[in-house]
Motif scaffolding. Sequence first.
Motif, PDB file in Angstrom:
ATOM      1  N   ILE A  31      -6.005  17.074 -12.278  1.00 41.24           N
ATOM      2  CA  ILE A  31      -5.060  16.053 -11.844  1.00 41.24           C
ATOM      3  C   ILE A  31      -4.786  16.178 -10.350  1.00 41.24           C
ATOM      4  CG2 ILE A  31      -2.661  15.348 -12.012  1.00 41.24           C
ATOM      5  CD1 ILE A  31      -2.834  16.019 -14.995  1.00 41.24           C
TER       6      ILE A  31
ATOM      7  N   MET B 294      -7.652   4.729   4.718  1.00 38.97           N
ATOM      8  CA  MET B 294      -7.749   3.280   4.817  1.00 38.97           C
ATOM      9  C   MET B 294      -6.713   2.752   5.792  1.00 38.97           C
ATOM     10  SD  MET B 294      -8.495   2.209   0.968  1.00 38.97           S
ATOM     11  CE  MET B 294      -7.101   1.160   0.782  1.00 38.97           C
TER      12      MET B 294
ATOM     13  N   LEU C 253       3.325   9.744  -9.682  1.00 41.53           N
ATOM     14  CA  LEU C 253       2.784   9.855 -11.038  1.00 41.53           C
ATOM     15  C   LEU C 253       2.107  11.187 -11.259  1.00 41.53           C
ATOM     16  CD1 LEU C 253       1.054   6.550 -12.037  1.00 41.53           C
ATOM     17  CD2 LEU C 253       2.581   7.957 -13.386  1.00 41.53           C
TER      18      LEU C 253
ATOM     19  N   LEU D 202       1.896   1.741  -3.470  1.00 45.39           N
ATOM     20  CA  LEU D 202       0.826   2.196  -4.366  1.00 45.39           C
ATOM     21  C   LEU D 202       0.503   3.665  -4.113  1.00 45.39           C
ATOM     22  CD1 LEU D 202      -1.603  -0.854  -4.360  1.00 45.39           C
ATOM     23  CD2 LEU D 202      -0.240  -0.026  -6.253  1.00 45.39           C
ATOM     24  N   THR D 203       0.446   4.037  -2.839  1.00 46.97           N
ATOM     25  CA  THR D 203       0.134   5.421  -2.523  1.00 46.97           C
ATOM     26  C   THR D 203       1.249   6.341  -2.991  1.00 46.97           C
ATOM     27  OG1 THR D 203      -0.808   4.516  -0.526  1.00 46.97           O
ATOM     28  CG2 THR D 203      -0.737   6.896  -0.711  1.00 46.97           C
TER      29      THR D 203
ATOM     30  N   ALA E  59       3.425   5.810  -5.211  1.00 51.13           N
ATOM     31  CA  ALA E  59       3.515   5.816  -6.671  1.00 51.13           C
ATOM     32  C   ALA E  59       2.443   6.707  -7.268  1.00 51.13           C
ATOM     33  CB  ALA E  59       3.393   4.403  -7.212  1.00 51.13           C
ATOM     34  N   SER E  60       1.248   6.710  -6.670  1.00 56.22           N
ATOM     35  CA  SER E  60       0.228   7.563  -7.272  1.00 56.22           C
ATOM     36  C   SER E  60       0.558   9.032  -7.031  1.00 56.22           C
ATOM     37  CB  SER E  60      -1.175   7.200  -6.785  1.00 56.22           C
ATOM     38  OG  SER E  60      -1.244   7.232  -5.396  1.00 56.22           O
TER      39      SER E  60
ATOM     40  N   VAL F  71      -6.643  17.474  -8.056  1.00 58.17           N
ATOM     41  CA  VAL F  71      -7.818  17.072  -7.279  1.00 58.17           C
ATOM     42  C   VAL F  71      -7.914  15.550  -7.211  1.00 58.17           C
ATOM     43  CG1 VAL F  71     -10.316  17.107  -7.186  1.00 58.17           C
ATOM     44  CG2 VAL F  71      -9.070  19.184  -7.749  1.00 58.17           C
ATOM     45  N   SER F  72      -7.709  14.904  -8.371  1.00 52.74           N
ATOM     46  CA  SER F  72      -7.846  13.443  -8.351  1.00 52.74           C
ATOM     47  C   SER F  72      -6.740  12.822  -7.510  1.00 52.74           C
ATOM     48  CB  SER F  72      -7.857  12.874  -9.769  1.00 52.74           C
ATOM     49  OG  SER F  72      -6.580  12.876 -10.321  1.00 52.74           O
TER      50      SER F  72
ATOM     51  N   ALA G 104      -5.733  10.660  -0.154  1.00 53.48           N
ATOM     52  CA  ALA G 104      -6.502  10.798   1.072  1.00 53.48           C
ATOM     53  C   ALA G 104      -7.220   9.489   1.368  1.00 53.48           C
ATOM     54  CB  ALA G 104      -7.506  11.934   0.935  1.00 53.48           C
ATOM     55  N   ASN G 105      -7.736   8.896   0.331  1.00 57.06           N
ATOM     56  CA  ASN G 105      -8.445   7.633   0.449  1.00 57.06           C
ATOM     57  C   ASN G 105      -7.563   6.557   1.067  1.00 57.06           C
ATOM     58  OD1 ASN G 105     -10.386   5.745   0.121  1.00 57.06           O
ATOM     59  ND2 ASN G 105     -10.000   5.394  -2.043  1.00 57.06           N
ATOM     60  N   THR G 106      -6.364   6.434   0.519  1.00 58.92           N
ATOM     61  CA  THR G 106      -5.476   5.381   0.989  1.00 58.92           C
ATOM     62  C   THR G 106      -5.035   5.627   2.422  1.00 58.92           C
ATOM     63  OG1 THR G 106      -4.644   5.608  -1.221  1.00 58.92           O
ATOM     64  CG2 THR G 106      -3.636   3.950   0.141  1.00 58.92           C
TER      65      THR G 106
ATOM     66  N   PHE H 225      -7.820  12.879  -3.955  1.00 57.23           N
ATOM     67  CA  PHE H 225      -8.774  11.806  -3.685  1.00 57.23           C
ATOM     68  C   PHE H 225      -8.037  10.499  -3.433  1.00 57.23           C
ATOM     69  CE2 PHE H 225     -12.199  14.279  -5.854  1.00 57.23           C
ATOM     70  CZ  PHE H 225     -13.049  14.279  -4.773  1.00 57.23           C
ATOM     71  N   ILE H 226      -7.146  10.183  -4.356  1.00 58.20           N
ATOM     72  CA  ILE H 226      -6.466   8.894  -4.290  1.00 58.20           C
ATOM     73  C   ILE H 226      -5.696   8.763  -2.977  1.00 58.20           C
ATOM     74  CG2 ILE H 226      -4.626   7.507  -5.305  1.00 58.20           C
ATOM     75  CD1 ILE H 226      -5.465   8.606  -8.032  1.00 58.20           C
TER      76      ILE H 226
ATOM     77  N   ARG I 250       0.825  -1.199   0.000  1.00 62.68           N
ATOM     78  CA  ARG I 250       0.000   0.000   0.000  1.00 62.68           C
ATOM     79  C   ARG I 250       0.866   1.258   0.000  1.00 62.68           C
ATOM     80  NH1 ARG I 250      -4.359  -0.319   3.824  1.00 62.68           N
ATOM     81  NH2 ARG I 250      -2.770  -0.035   5.400  1.00 62.68           N
TER      82      ARG I 250
END
Lengths: 382, 231, 387
Positions: free
Chosen positions: A260, A274, A25, A18-19, A21-22, A262-263, A269-271, A266-267, A15
């Motif tokens: 970008i 979690m 990116l 992934l976080t 990396a996002s 904003v998205s 904050a979500n992770t 989202f990504i 995780r």
Amino acid sequence: MFQLSLKNLLRNKRRTFLTGASVSLTLILVCLLGAVLTAMESAEGSADNRIVVRSAISLTFSLPESYWQRLQQMDHVLAVTPLNWFGGIYKDERPENFFAQFSCDPQTLLDVWPEYQIPQDQVATWRQERNSFICGQALADKYGWKIGDQIFIKGSIYPVDLTLTLRGIYTEPNAPSAEKSIYFHRKYLEEALGNPGQVGTFFLRIDSPDNVGTVVQHAEAMFENSEAQVRAETEKAFSLSFLEMLGNIRMFLGAIGAAIVVSLLFITANTMAMAARERTSEVAVLKTLGFRQGHVVRLVMFESLAVGLGGALVGLGLAYVLVRGAARGMENVFPIFGTLAVTPPVALLALGLGILIGLVSGGFPAWQAARLSIVDGLRKLA
Amino acid sequence: MSDPLIQLRGVTKVYRRDQFEIPVLEGIDLDIAEGEFVALMGPSGSGKSTLLNLMAGVDSPTSGRIVVAGSDIAQLGEGELAPWRHRNVGFIFQFYNLIPVLTARENVELPLKLASLSRQDRRLKVETALELVGLADRMDHYPKQLSGGQKQRVAIARALVTAPTFLLADEPTGDLDAASASDVLDLLGQLNQEFQKTTVMVTHDPRAAERARVLYHLEKGQLQREHTGAV
Amino acid sequence: MQIPIKYNIRTLFVRRGNTLMTIASIAFVVLVYVGVLSLAAGLRASLGSKGDAANVIVLRDGARAETESYFEKDKFRILSTLPGIATGPSGEPLASGELVILQILKRSDGSESNVALRGVDEVAFLLRPAFKIVEGRQFRPGVGEIIVGRRLAERFPGLALGKQIKLGRLEFTVVGTFDSGGTFDSEVWGASDDLGNAFRRENTYSSVLVRTGSPDEAEALIAQIEGDQRLKLSAETEPAYFKEQTTATSQQFVVLGNALAILMGFGACFAAANTMYSHVAARAREIGTLRALGFRRRSILGAFVFEAAILGLVAGVIGVVLALPLNGVSTGTTNFLTFSEVTFGLRTGPQEMIGGVLLAVLTGVIGGLPPAVSAARREITALLRER
């Protein structure tokens, strides 16, 4: 304490990756767009004491050669030189083989561009030889041209083909993009066209940037009632007018950048949320062990900041490499993108965004964790 | 005496943690006849759940044979085991393991989705099973709207609905209060008596163990037949 | 698919905070992607009239676009006598000599751009049957009247219907707006003599559009023109010419759109993967139970991939809906081949919408695959032990 944070990050490596990396990116995208927008607004190599005079109708119309003298006689004008954009085809029509070709007056060109560095003997030969040209170091390097080499350029705007011999190579350390042009004799072109006496643009060097406004006004007024009216503007405004033609495409790029970011929020904050949710019981245990709210908040915040910042740094590094690649790929399509780079302000923006994302996305879970009652947390443990 | 329904021979199970080998079961021999109600007791970590998992075909032994109704499941691969489980095993869990987003009816219906049955057939079977466990009036409730005892009865219905060869229950009363536990045990006993459902139950609740007809004690990987219970 | 669909859908709904965030992030990716695709589609539509293969465009040899082409009117007279040229209702050759001039004009936001002015004679309209006046009326030659492409009139205040505007050294009046069904909607049209006079280009044309009887005759005419040493002209069919003008410019946006979609898509895949990993982790026991009940690994795999695909689908639809207001938004840029303004409306057609939804579903599935595989691969006993 921070050690615990780091261990937590390493516990769920997938995780964290992934976080991070996002974040990376997305910051790459932000850097790319930032670099493009910056490049669009920069006008490298334009001096603030140079003025461009051209036809008021559009660049496809030229001015009579007789304007040259009248411009030269104006106050504050140190030198005037005519330039015509040749726009011919070298080798083939592929964009990577495109470069700027100007017909010029070899006697006065360097009076208007004193920053071009070129050996005196080369200038002397070039001035004497009618079908010779000079080019920038970058261009000579790209094609492997040496002094004495001959090149052929097919006319496109003009029904004239050029055969030219290289007689000089100039450098301009402060504006690498200026090294991607060639200059040849305007007499060569004029004769081939039957001496129409036409000039596309006049470049003027003014004694001081303070007098630029006056000269611009006088130049436009001087030809107000002549057969060809002129538009005068600073060299920078002239460069930017090409980008202005792109229209509100720039606005679209800006909007894309915002979407970008904003998205990304989202990504991430979500992770983060979690990660925090999964550790509710752990936080409760920490609290029973006597950790205070402040500790717990710092624990969660540190974690998300580390991911945000780490992702931002990796993203910046990759963006730097990518942007350099893109610059090389695009400079021939849009010469101005040759200067494409992750400038310090863009880099700072990206870094700031990384931190902001870390703070925002860690904030909510941290607050939740701090508020958590021990009993609720332990119940989840059961 | 006919062949036992479930026959374990020399079953061992060794777990590997890093470089350590932890033997959990060491050469278990066990016969369970059709229609039996067997309780397995033993302290935590004694391997009783492992033994149950082996019989359920969700875990495979390190060595030994597990013959159920004539076929040795220790030899089956996962591809064959899944349909085997569906046909033969009714599994009941300590924490019910109902799917929270499905209603009682849908939970019970779930295993039937694997069989090629018409919608009406499925409906009939589901309703019969839920009536049998006494939840005819709770069919459209979600798990969170049910008490622990009710949830476990839904789980029992789910185990029953495919008409499995035998029932396996892993601490079925472990999460329940005394009254609910008693209800669930009554239900299991009733199923065993009325329908001759072979049932194997792992528990460490002595009151639960009393309901069984055969009690085994598992300790340090060895199995001991303790006593023959009531009835 | 044996595991009921409602299981997936309801689960997505139960973990809605998480699900909504993921949907939002994928939807944004779709929004950007569809936006850029719409830009490209709009640009393509505005530049890319298909053209008629029986029509031939003649330019000065070496010129790549009408805006850099010019030649003496004498050549036009020679051209119009060549064999193979169709004739109009009153027997005149269907050859239209046209003068194209670039003039700097101000857009409504104050920025400037080069607008193409096209000087034509009556025959030009015979060659372009799709052309129609939308508002006002057709221009009359000799009195300084012009008509303006519909979108151009919206974006350049100086070109609104009824306005007076100085072009070159003369004043013109906008008497109508027109719709040409594509390419010419970004142009200003007037009488060729009037515009020639205003810009002192009385003796030149930029291009000649010629109608022949068939595509074969067109090819023959092209060969004849290019073979004629006196003319020094080049010719190609209308479709070929339009295609060259279109691809270079709109291609940039398609490339931009795809690059953005790939990069952002990766980010969104991570979001989907994270979400699905957490869904899988939170449901370990459910998965174990399903397996113990007799569901196979591939049913579990299918169920989770399906769940991720639904996630993507919902996000895709939301993203496309968010992008819909972009449809028709009027914008403009410069076609750097002709150096002139192209005004166009963003076009969010079925293709762009489907593209957006597909991207989202793909994002969901790619992101959902690793967690689904890991869910399906775990041992039942391990799954059942999880809380």
